[in-house]
Design an enzyme around this catalytic site. Structure first.
Site, short mmCIF file in Angstrom:
data_model
loop_
_atom_site.label_atom_id
_atom_site.label_comp_id
_atom_site.label_asym_id
_atom_site.label_seq_id
_atom_site.Cartn_x
_atom_site.Cartn_y
_atom_site.Cartn_z
N GLU A 81 0.78 -1.24 0.00
CA GLU A 81 0.00 0.00 0.00
C GLU A 81 0.81 1.29 0.00
O GLU A 81 0.98 1.95 1.03
CB GLU A 81 -0.98 -0.02 1.18
CG GLU A 81 -1.93 -1.20 1.11
CD GLU A 81 -3.14 -1.07 2.00
OE1 GLU A 81 -3.13 -0.23 2.91
OE2 GLU A 81 -4.11 -1.80 1.78
N GLU B 40 -6.21 -7.97 -1.24
CA GLU B 40 -7.09 -7.72 -0.09
C GLU B 40 -8.43 -7.17 -0.57
O GLU B 40 -8.47 -6.22 -1.35
CB GLU B 40 -6.51 -6.67 0.88
CG GLU B 40 -5.31 -7.12 1.66
CD GLU B 40 -4.77 -6.05 2.61
OE1 GLU B 40 -5.57 -5.25 3.15
OE2 GLU B 40 -3.55 -6.03 2.82
C1 BGC Z 1 -4.09 -3.11 5.32
C2 BGC Z 1 -4.30 -4.09 6.44
C3 BGC Z 1 -5.48 -3.64 7.29
C4 BGC Z 1 -6.70 -3.62 6.41
C5 BGC Z 1 -7.98 -3.27 7.15
C6 BGC Z 1 -5.37 -2.68 4.65
O1 BGC Z 1 -5.23 -1.38 4.24
O2 BGC Z 1 -3.22 -3.64 4.37
O3 BGC Z 1 -3.13 -4.18 7.17
O4 BGC Z 1 -5.66 -4.43 8.41
O5 BGC Z 1 -6.51 -2.64 5.43
O6 BGC Z 1 -7.94 -1.99 7.68
#
Ligand code: BGC
Length: 582
Positions: A243, A479
């Site tokens: 990120e 993610e």
């Molecule tokens: C991050 C994670 C975080 C998730 C939820 C993402 O931006 O990579 O580390 O836990 O968001 O907030």
């Protein structure tokens, strides 16, 4: 006036601010109504098949990061330190008193966790290596003058040919990651390693400001080289840094964390400034972050070509973004949104894939504040950008949670400060970007959800945008997910018979999977989908913000209980897709 929750989204990490109601909300609702869509559905054409199928080799999985999940800070028997300090040890302590010493204890329970992944049919598992675990004392770079921060110097040992002499990694750490990898392989789950998911060795932060200093690029490159060397024969998929929007701007960008990693003061409303100022003040840090990706990728390619890692290994950068949508079809709102996307997403995507920063971005920042410049000569910048473009990676990894809704409307920005993150106190205050572009997303008004509105159409739009702007690189989602604070009526409901109902998370995932299906139909080469997260974990200072497919009972020996969303993912993987209507 009614109070509304205004959300500012920086990937999954979300900052919520209570804002006095403003008149822009009505334009958003009107637009939704006019478009004939119920809020935030994904557009799946009527002639799509009833069952939306995915290929057998599609990489379904989950994601975690070392600091958030591992624990294993000290040996329970000897008390020996198993990993060095990361900046997060200090940030978390100051922010909430929480720590990552135990977290979800995957360090000791990885076999149980991997078995649960296997039972869900997962094909991949994305986890990160803890830099301060792999190199407990030196961050992987030879240190002269001891490891006392006030006296030490990072000085490379060179051999007679002038080549860098590597430091050996911590054997216990190597063994842990090797065990984890072997356990995954036993169940045919392919590891995806992220090299850096924010847990910077504290000494690097304290010593030279972490990514503020260009020196880190070289250190990161050597850390990457050592990690590839250890695990590159086993592991096929790699991502470099997590990120580039959130870390350099929001995490390391918080002005009130001192050089030793302590938070200096609580949020000071007098000290607040907008998100564009954060970007402006962070340009060097962003640049060093992106360049670190390119340097690690270049080492990776070299090692791949010489047989020092698997010949089929692949690498990419994990980018966090959600392409904004206009609050209405008014030309001003559309223009505002285009500018926002060009500057906010383009800042990270264009240098890496096109070898340029967004046109006019630097000029715009310089006009705001003459300090907002990259401290590089024109030649150096041109060299760096060419290098970045040549080392963009084999694929793009995307983290998507939600996306902003943008407008050029004038609003009342008076507000009471409040955030969902206790620690992140010097954050963007009112969502104003470039002075006159307003983020008007209303967020999840009736929930304590931590990561933005349900908007799978945003995932579709983001995939389309990113695929085109990255020159049609294959994409993997590293993610997507939904987090809820304990007590949220839309969050996890634990029943007496040990079931956990999480309707909203399941709904999120359905929408996101449909968005992926549609994007693939429309030409995006998407090869995987990873849910954040397999387990509830340390949500950057708090344990009551849950993102897991599996519930962790932090009050009861960290017991794991699969949630409804876990069983939903299990059925999607088993069936190779999901029904169009469900
Ligand atoms: C991050 C994670 C975080 C998730 C939820 C993402 O931006 O990579 O580390 O836990 O968001 O907030």
């Amino acid at each position: 006036m009614k109070k509304k929750l205004l959300t500012f989204i920086a990937s999954g990490v979300l900052i919520s601010i209570f804002l006095t109601a403003c008149n822009t909300g009505s334009s958003t609702s009107k637009n939704k109504a006019e478009s004939g869509l119920s809020a935030n559905d994904v557009v799946i054409p009527a002639n799509a098949p009833d069952f939306l199928s995915f290929d057998d080799d599609f990489l379904w999985g989950t994601a975690t990061s070392a600091f958030q999940i591992e624990g294993g800070r000290f040996d329970p028997e000897t008390g020996e330190e198993l990993r060095g300090q990361s900046m997060w040890d200090r940030i978390a302590k100051t922010a909430s008193g929480a720590h990552g010493d135990v977290a979800s204890d995957q360090y000791h329970r990885y076999k149980e966790d991997v078995k649960l992944m296997a039972e869900a049919g997962m094909k991949v598992y994305r986890f990160s290596i803890s830099w301060p675990r792999l190199f407990k004392d030196t961050s992987g770079y030879p240190v002269k003058g001891g490891t006392d921060w006030s006296t030490m110097k990072f000085v490379p040992e060179l051999d007679d040919n002038g080549d860098y002499q590597p430091v050996a990694p911590n054997a216990i750490a190597v063994q842990y990651y090797r065990n984890l990898i072997n356990e995954l392989k036993y169940y045919d789950i392919e590891p995806i390693i992220t090299l850096f998911h924010w847990d910077l060795p504290l000494m690097l932060y304290a010593f030279d400001g972490g990514f503020d200093s260009r020196f880190i690029v070289e250190m990161f490159q050597e850390y990457a080289r050592a990690t590839f060397k250890e695990f590159g024969h086993e592991v096929k998929y790699w991502t470099t840094l997590n990120e580039p929007s959130t870390y350099p701007l929001l995490i390391q960008g918080t002005k009130n964390i001192d050089k030793q990693g302590w938070i200096l003061s609580k949020y000071d409303t007098k000290d607040k400034f907008g998100f564009d100022d954060y970007i402006g003040a962070s340009l060097d840090r962003v640049h060093n972050y992106l360049l670190s990706h390119a340097k690690a990728t270049s080492v990776f390619k070299e090692m791949r070509s010489t047989g020092d890692i698997r010949s089929d290994a692949e690498i990419g950068l994990t980018i966090d973004m959600g392409i904004a949508k206009p609050a209405s079809d008014h030309p001003e709102d559309i223009l505002a949104t285009e500018t926002y996307n060009e500057f906010k997403a383009g800042l990270f995507v264009y240098p890496v894939f096109q070898g340029r920063y967004p046109d006019k971005l630097f000029e715009t920042f310089k006009n705001r504040n003459s300090d907002y410049v990259l401290h590089l000569s024109d030649e150096q910048l041109a060299d760096d950008l060419a290098f970045m473009k040549n080392n963009s990676g084999d694929f793009v990894a995307l983290n998507y949670y939600s996306r902003p809704v943008t407008s050029r409307a004038t609003v009342d920005t008076s507000h009471a400060a409040g955030t969902t993150w206790g620690w992140a106190l010097a954050q963007p205050d009112d969502g104003v970007f470039l002075d006159d572009i307003m983020v008007v997303d209303e967020g999840a008004e009736d929930t304590l959800m931590t990561n933005g509105e349900y908007d799978p159409q945003g995932l579709y739009d983001t995939l389309m945008w990113l695929y085109e702007r990255s020159g049609n690189k294959p994409i993997i989602i590293t993610e997507v997910g939904a987090g809820f604070v304990d007590g949220d009526p839309y969050g996890d409901v634990v029943t007496s018979n040990n079931r956990v109902h999480d309707y909203m998370r399941t709904r999120y995932l359905k929408g996101d999977i449909k968005a992926c299906w549609q994007a693939m139909e429309d030409g995006v080469e998407l090869f995987g989908f990873n849910v954040w997260s397999i387990l509830d974990n340390f949500e950057w200072s708090f344990y009551n913000r849950r993102f897991g497919l599996i519930y962790v009972d932090f009050d009861n020996d960290l017991e794991r209980i699969p949630k409804d969303s876990y069983y939903f993912m299990q059925s999607v993987i088993k069936n190779g897709g999901l029904d169009k209507v469900n």
